[in-house]
Design a protein around this motif. Structure first.
Motif, PDB file in Angstrom:
ATOM      1  N   ALA A 158      30.267  39.093  28.162  1.00 28.35           N
ATOM      2  CA  ALA A 158      31.064  39.199  29.392  1.00 28.35           C
ATOM      3  C   ALA A 158      31.832  37.904  29.644  1.00 28.35           C
ATOM      4  CB  ALA A 158      30.150  39.517  30.569  1.00 28.35           C
ATOM      5  N   LEU A 159      31.166  36.763  29.415  1.00 30.81           N
ATOM      6  CA  LEU A 159      31.837  35.471  29.634  1.00 30.81           C
ATOM      7  C   LEU A 159      32.985  35.291  28.652  1.00 30.81           C
ATOM      8  CD1 LEU A 159      28.740  33.182  30.253  1.00 30.81           C
ATOM      9  CD2 LEU A 159      30.637  33.473  31.832  1.00 30.81           C
ATOM     10  N   SER A 160      32.737  35.678  27.391  1.00 34.02           N
ATOM     11  CA  SER A 160      33.785  35.436  26.397  1.00 34.02           C
ATOM     12  C   SER A 160      34.959  36.405  26.579  1.00 34.02           C
ATOM     13  CB  SER A 160      33.225  35.536  24.976  1.00 34.02           C
ATOM     14  OG  SER A 160      32.890  36.872  24.716  1.00 34.02           O
ATOM     15  N   GLN A 161      34.680  37.589  27.131  1.00 33.36           N
ATOM     16  CA  GLN A 161      35.752  38.576  27.305  1.00 33.36           C
ATOM     17  C   GLN A 161      36.357  38.544  28.708  1.00 33.36           C
ATOM     18  OE1 GLN A 161      36.901  40.519  24.735  1.00 33.36           O
ATOM     19  NE2 GLN A 161      35.528  39.123  23.640  1.00 33.36           N
ATOM     20  N   ARG A 162      35.907  37.623  29.517  1.00 35.36           N
ATOM     21  CA  ARG A 162      36.303  37.523  30.923  1.00 35.36           C
ATOM     22  C   ARG A 162      36.114  38.868  31.646  1.00 35.36           C
ATOM     23  NH1 ARG A 162      41.420  35.978  30.071  1.00 35.36           N
ATOM     24  NH2 ARG A 162      41.101  34.252  28.682  1.00 35.36           N
ATOM     25  N   ASN A 163      34.965  39.471  31.406  1.00 32.27           N
ATOM     26  CA  ASN A 163      34.628  40.718  32.088  1.00 32.27           C
ATOM     27  C   ASN A 163      34.005  40.350  33.443  1.00 32.27           C
ATOM     28  OD1 ASN A 163      33.200  42.888  33.102  1.00 32.27           O
ATOM     29  ND2 ASN A 163      31.839  43.078  31.327  1.00 32.27           N
ATOM     30  N   SER A 164      34.834  40.334  34.482  1.00 31.14           N
ATOM     31  CA  SER A 164      34.380  39.832  35.790  1.00 31.14           C
ATOM     32  C   SER A 164      33.193  40.607  36.332  1.00 31.14           C
ATOM     33  CB  SER A 164      35.496  39.908  36.818  1.00 31.14           C
ATOM     34  OG  SER A 164      36.613  39.288  36.329  1.00 31.14           O
ATOM     35  N   LEU A 165      33.237  41.953  36.207  1.00 33.21           N
ATOM     36  CA  LEU A 165      32.132  42.744  36.769  1.00 33.21           C
ATOM     37  C   LEU A 165      30.807  42.339  36.129  1.00 33.21           C
ATOM     38  CD1 LEU A 165      33.409  46.419  37.103  1.00 33.21           C
ATOM     39  CD2 LEU A 165      32.884  44.804  38.910  1.00 33.21           C
ATOM     40  N   GLY A 166      30.824  42.191  34.793  1.00 35.36           N
ATOM     41  CA  GLY A 166      29.599  41.819  34.075  1.00 35.36           C
ATOM     42  C   GLY A 166      29.125  40.436  34.486  1.00 35.36           C
ATOM     43  N   ILE A 167      30.064  39.495  34.627  1.00 37.94           N
ATOM     44  CA  ILE A 167      29.666  38.123  34.999  1.00 37.94           C
ATOM     45  C   ILE A 167      29.096  38.140  36.419  1.00 37.94           C
ATOM     46  CG2 ILE A 167      30.381  35.714  35.209  1.00 37.94           C
ATOM     47  CD1 ILE A 167      32.796  36.341  33.463  1.00 37.94           C
ATOM     48  N   SER A 182      48.276  37.231  39.161  1.00 35.06           N
ATOM     49  CA  SER A 182      46.895  37.492  38.773  1.00 35.06           C
ATOM     50  C   SER A 182      45.937  36.883  39.797  1.00 35.06           C
ATOM     51  CB  SER A 182      46.633  36.906  37.385  1.00 35.06           C
ATOM     52  OG  SER A 182      45.252  36.884  37.122  1.00 35.06           O
ATOM     53  N   SER A 183      45.143  37.755  40.453  1.00 34.68           N
ATOM     54  CA  SER A 183      44.157  37.238  41.409  1.00 34.68           C
ATOM     55  C   SER A 183      43.095  36.439  40.673  1.00 34.68           C
ATOM     56  CB  SER A 183      43.419  38.353  42.146  1.00 34.68           C
ATOM     57  OG  SER A 183      44.251  39.308  42.652  1.00 34.68           O
ATOM     58  N   ALA A 184      42.800  36.851  39.431  1.00 37.81           N
ATOM     59  CA  ALA A 184      41.768  36.139  38.675  1.00 37.81           C
ATOM     60  C   ALA A 184      42.238  34.728  38.347  1.00 37.81           C
ATOM     61  CB  ALA A 184      41.434  36.900  37.403  1.00 37.81           C
ATOM     62  N   ALA A 185      43.477  34.616  37.868  1.00 37.38           N
ATOM     63  CA  ALA A 185      43.986  33.286  37.526  1.00 37.38           C
ATOM     64  C   ALA A 185      44.061  32.408  38.778  1.00 37.38           C
ATOM     65  CB  ALA A 185      45.361  33.400  36.868  1.00 37.38           C
ATOM     66  N   THR A 186      44.276  33.036  39.941  1.00 41.01           N
ATOM     67  CA  THR A 186      44.398  32.268  41.182  1.00 41.01           C
ATOM     68  C   THR A 186      43.031  31.889  41.763  1.00 41.01           C
ATOM     69  OG1 THR A 186      46.331  33.652  41.599  1.00 41.01           O
ATOM     70  CG2 THR A 186      45.661  32.265  43.395  1.00 41.01           C
ATOM     71  N   LEU A 187      41.990  32.564  41.279  1.00 40.90           N
ATOM     72  CA  LEU A 187      40.654  32.378  41.860  1.00 40.90           C
ATOM     73  C   LEU A 187      40.240  30.918  42.067  1.00 40.90           C
ATOM     74  CD1 LEU A 187      37.981  33.638  42.765  1.00 40.90           C
ATOM     75  CD2 LEU A 187      37.385  33.955  40.379  1.00 40.90           C
ATOM     76  N   PRO A 188      40.367  30.054  41.040  1.00 40.30           N
ATOM     77  CA  PRO A 188      39.953  28.665  41.264  1.00 40.30           C
ATOM     78  C   PRO A 188      40.729  28.018  42.420  1.00 40.30           C
ATOM     79  CG  PRO A 188      40.415  29.064  38.922  1.00 40.30           C
ATOM     80  CD  PRO A 188      40.850  30.281  39.667  1.00 40.30           C
ATOM     81  N   VAL A 189      42.018  28.357  42.530  1.00 35.49           N
ATOM     82  CA  VAL A 189      42.841  27.745  43.581  1.00 35.49           C
ATOM     83  C   VAL A 189      42.432  28.289  44.953  1.00 35.49           C
ATOM     84  CG1 VAL A 189      45.211  27.209  44.252  1.00 35.49           C
ATOM     85  CG2 VAL A 189      44.705  27.751  41.869  1.00 35.49           C
ATOM     86  N   THR A 190      42.127  29.591  45.015  1.00 31.62           N
ATOM     87  CA  THR A 190      41.715  30.190  46.292  1.00 31.62           C
ATOM     88  C   THR A 190      40.438  29.525  46.797  1.00 31.62           C
ATOM     89  OG1 THR A 190      42.485  32.267  45.308  1.00 31.62           O
ATOM     90  CG2 THR A 190      41.423  32.427  47.447  1.00 31.62           C
ATOM     91  N   VAL A 191      39.453  29.387  45.896  1.00 30.07           N
ATOM     92  CA  VAL A 191      38.179  28.775  46.300  1.00 30.07           C
ATOM     93  C   VAL A 191      38.433  27.347  46.783  1.00 30.07           C
ATOM     94  CG1 VAL A 191      35.917  28.009  45.449  1.00 30.07           C
ATOM     95  CG2 VAL A 191      36.821  30.204  44.718  1.00 30.07           C
ATOM     96  N   ALA A 239      41.872  45.628  37.257  1.00 31.18           N
ATOM     97  CA  ALA A 239      41.499  44.262  36.874  1.00 31.18           C
ATOM     98  C   ALA A 239      42.427  43.298  37.614  1.00 31.18           C
ATOM     99  CB  ALA A 239      41.655  44.097  35.379  1.00 31.18           C
ATOM    100  N   ALA A 240      41.956  42.047  37.777  1.00 34.82           N
ATOM    101  CA  ALA A 240      42.759  41.097  38.554  1.00 34.82           C
ATOM    102  C   ALA A 240      43.785  40.384  37.668  1.00 34.82           C
ATOM    103  CB  ALA A 240      41.828  40.108  39.236  1.00 34.82           C
ATOM    104  N   VAL A 241      44.540  41.175  36.914  1.00 36.27           N
ATOM    105  CA  VAL A 241      45.527  40.608  35.985  1.00 36.27           C
ATOM    106  C   VAL A 241      46.883  41.272  36.217  1.00 36.27           C
ATOM    107  CG1 VAL A 241      43.782  40.109  34.227  1.00 36.27           C
ATOM    108  CG2 VAL A 241      44.935  42.303  34.185  1.00 36.27           C
ATOM    109  N   PRO A 242      47.979  40.693  35.696  1.00 38.77           N
ATOM    110  CA  PRO A 242      49.290  41.299  35.920  1.00 38.77           C
ATOM    111  C   PRO A 242      49.342  42.755  35.433  1.00 38.77           C
ATOM    112  CG  PRO A 242      49.538  39.120  34.979  1.00 38.77           C
ATOM    113  CD  PRO A 242      48.077  39.412  34.988  1.00 38.77           C
ATOM    114  N   ASP A 243      50.056  43.586  36.164  1.00 41.28           N
ATOM    115  CA  ASP A 243      50.308  45.003  35.822  1.00 41.28           C
ATOM    116  C   ASP A 243      49.096  45.916  35.918  1.00 41.28           C
ATOM    117  OD1 ASP A 243      52.870  44.213  35.114  1.00 41.28           O
ATOM    118  OD2 ASP A 243      52.319  43.922  33.017  1.00 41.28           O
ATOM    119  N   ALA A 244      47.936  45.387  36.292  1.00 43.27           N
ATOM    120  CA  ALA A 244      46.727  46.218  36.276  1.00 43.27           C
ATOM    121  C   ALA A 244      46.862  47.408  37.215  1.00 43.27           C
ATOM    122  CB  ALA A 244      45.510  45.391  36.659  1.00 43.27           C
ATOM    123  N   GLY A 245      47.542  47.198  38.340  1.00 42.44           N
ATOM    124  CA  GLY A 245      47.691  48.274  39.314  1.00 42.44           C
ATOM    125  C   GLY A 245      48.449  49.448  38.737  1.00 42.44           C
TER     126      GLY A 245
END
Ligand code: ASP
Length: 471
Positions: A194-203, A318-327, A401-407
């Motif tokens: 999960a960590l290597s694949q950036r699988n957020s749900l699993g992490i 990407s919400s995921a890419a923004t995550l560190p900045v949001t926190v 997923a929290a990545v571009p175009d996922a919606g």
């Protein structure tokens, strides 16, 4: 020094828009210099900056959730924070879809402006398709309707973009299969995978288990808790360093996206874009009201504190890419307790997507407004269909997923639920990247307001400190 960073990001963002417009107006996409420029813009923006942010997402989610859970005093407190967060996510996502549906049903973008020419074009295309089918099979399209519709699915897929194949890959699955494949399996993933694949749900799931186990063990597991708490601070430090290049990266991302999705794509989809953007703006207004009334935080103070995250979300999509900045913005600029920010925001970035939910409902209804009643779109916008769209849009946003175009990809769930053929989705591909900027920044705002209000109920409100002073 840092206040200037905020301003720099916005100045560079505006510069990016200007350069992007110039490139799309005067650039020749086949010219060598144009291709090289886009290549370098993408290199600095996507490959380097987004790559650096992505590099720290997986360790950040793990460390921040374990640190968050282990700093919550008791299981009872963890349960309370969890339920409040969940309640907020469900409430605001539902409001977002509601706003989107009201906007699209009142404005009716599918019955205005360029949409009419899209409908006319499609009608004549369908006449050609019928003739093609009849010539190829020797059957009448009317008599052999089921066969014709199946043939159409294959025919419409020919020559479509890569995005379309991602959309189609999600089709033809039952709801149960989607639940197992998209939710249960990722949740139970091997944590290293999960960590290597950036699988957020699993992490997230593993981090919650780990955090709860550490908390329940008490003293013997304290070193593990301290490790993750320290790791979390270290990752925030790295995020701070990365922000130094954010203005230039935002410039590159904006120029590239505006250049490649130039203003002309809006000619036929202007009303649709206006509806999605208008809905997002109103929803952000609702979020700010919730922030003021429930979270007791001045909306201006909130906006000032969160603006770096907003800009990064807008440019990276990407919400995921923004995550560190949001926190970082929540803890350092808005004084949200690390315990709440660390626990709620990674989960929010993964499952709470107000902008995406709003967008999915608007997009599917817009397509039905234009193409409803044609050979292959036998749907009307009755109350039942609207209700199905409402529910599936909420679910699809959770699954995105929290990545571009996922919606765009999870919109298949909404479209198939009301029998809108998925080959109609590419009709809105042209403006999707542009709208992704708005929905992603709304998604991030939703997560941030959630952290503010949950924090407000966990601790007495601190004396109001201006955002700049607290940095
Ligand atoms: N890009 C969005 C996000 O990362 C998801 C979407 O495509 O709607 O939040």
């Amino acid at each position: 020094m840092r206040p200037r960073l905020h301003n720099l990001i916005f100045v560079f963002m505006a510069l990016g828009v200007v350069v992007g417009l110039l490139l799309s107006r005067f650039g020749d996409p086949t010219a060598g210099w144009y291709e090289t420029s886009i290549q370098w813009l993408d290199f600095f923006g996507k490959t380097v900056f987004v790559g650096l942010l992505k590099m720290i997402i997986a360790p950040l989610i793990l460390a921040s959730i374990v640190a968050g859970v282990t700093s919550i005093p008791s299981f009872k407190d963890a349960g309370r924070i969890g339920f409040r967060t969940l309640g907020y996510y469900i409430g605001t996502t539902t409001i977002a879809v509601g706003i989107g549906l009201v906007f699209v049903l009142v404005i009716q973008p599918g019955n205005r402006g360029g949409a009419e020419s899209m409908r006319a074009k499609r009608m004549s295309q369908l006449v050609e398709r019928r003739a093609e089918f009849e010539k190829e099979t020797g059957l009448s399209a009317k008599a052999a309707e089921a066969q014709y519709l199946n043939w159409l699915v294959v025919r419409e897929g020919e020559g479509q973009s890569g995005k379309y194949s991602r959309v189609v890959a999600k089709r033809d699955r039952t709801t149960f299969e989607m639940f197992v494949d998209d939710i249960v399996k990722p949740l139970l993933d091997n944590p290293f995978h999960a960590l290597s694949q950036r699988n957020s749900l699993g992490i997230i799931f593993f981090a919650l288990l780990l955090g709860l186990a550490i908390a329940s063990l008490g003293a013997p597991a304290r070193p593990v808790a301290e490790f993750f708490q320290a790791m979390n601070v270290v990752i925030l430090k790295i995020t701070g360093w990365l922000m130094a290049i954010s203005p230039f990266a935002v410039f590159c991302l904006m120029s590239s996206i505006i250049a490649t999705h130039g203003p002309e794509v809006f000619e036929s989809l202007g009303w649709y874009c206006g509806t999605v953007i208008g809905g997002n703006v109103v929803h952000v207004g609702v979020l700010l009201t919730i922030c003021a009334v429930v979270g007791r935080m001045n909306p201006l103070r909130f906006l000032r504190g969160i603006r770096e995250a907003w800009a990064v979300a807008f440019a990276t999509r990407s919400s995921a890419a923004t995550l560190p900045v949001t926190v970082r913005c929540l803890i350092q600029n808005l004084g949200v307790s690390p315990k709440v920010a660390n626990f709620t925001v990674p989960i929010g970035a993964t499952v709470n997507m107000d902008g995406t939910a709003l967008y999915e409902g608007v997009a599917v209804i817009f397509l039905i407004q234009i193409y409803g009643g044609m050979d292959d779109v036998g749907i009307s916008l009755a109350m039942g269909a609207i209700l199905i769209i409402f529910i599936t849009a909420v679910l699809a946003s959770v699954g995105a997923a929290a990545v571009p175009d996922a919606g765009l990809v999870t919109m298949v769930l909404v479209a198939t639920a009301v029998h809108l053929p998925v080959y109609y989705l590419p009709f809105i591909f042209a403006v999707d990247a542009f709208l992704d900027m708005f929905r992603t920044s709304t998604n991030v705002m939703g997560d941030a307001v959630g952290a503010v209000i949950v924090d407000r109920y966990e601790a007495p409100a601190p004396p109001s400190v201006p955002a700049e002073a607290s940095e």
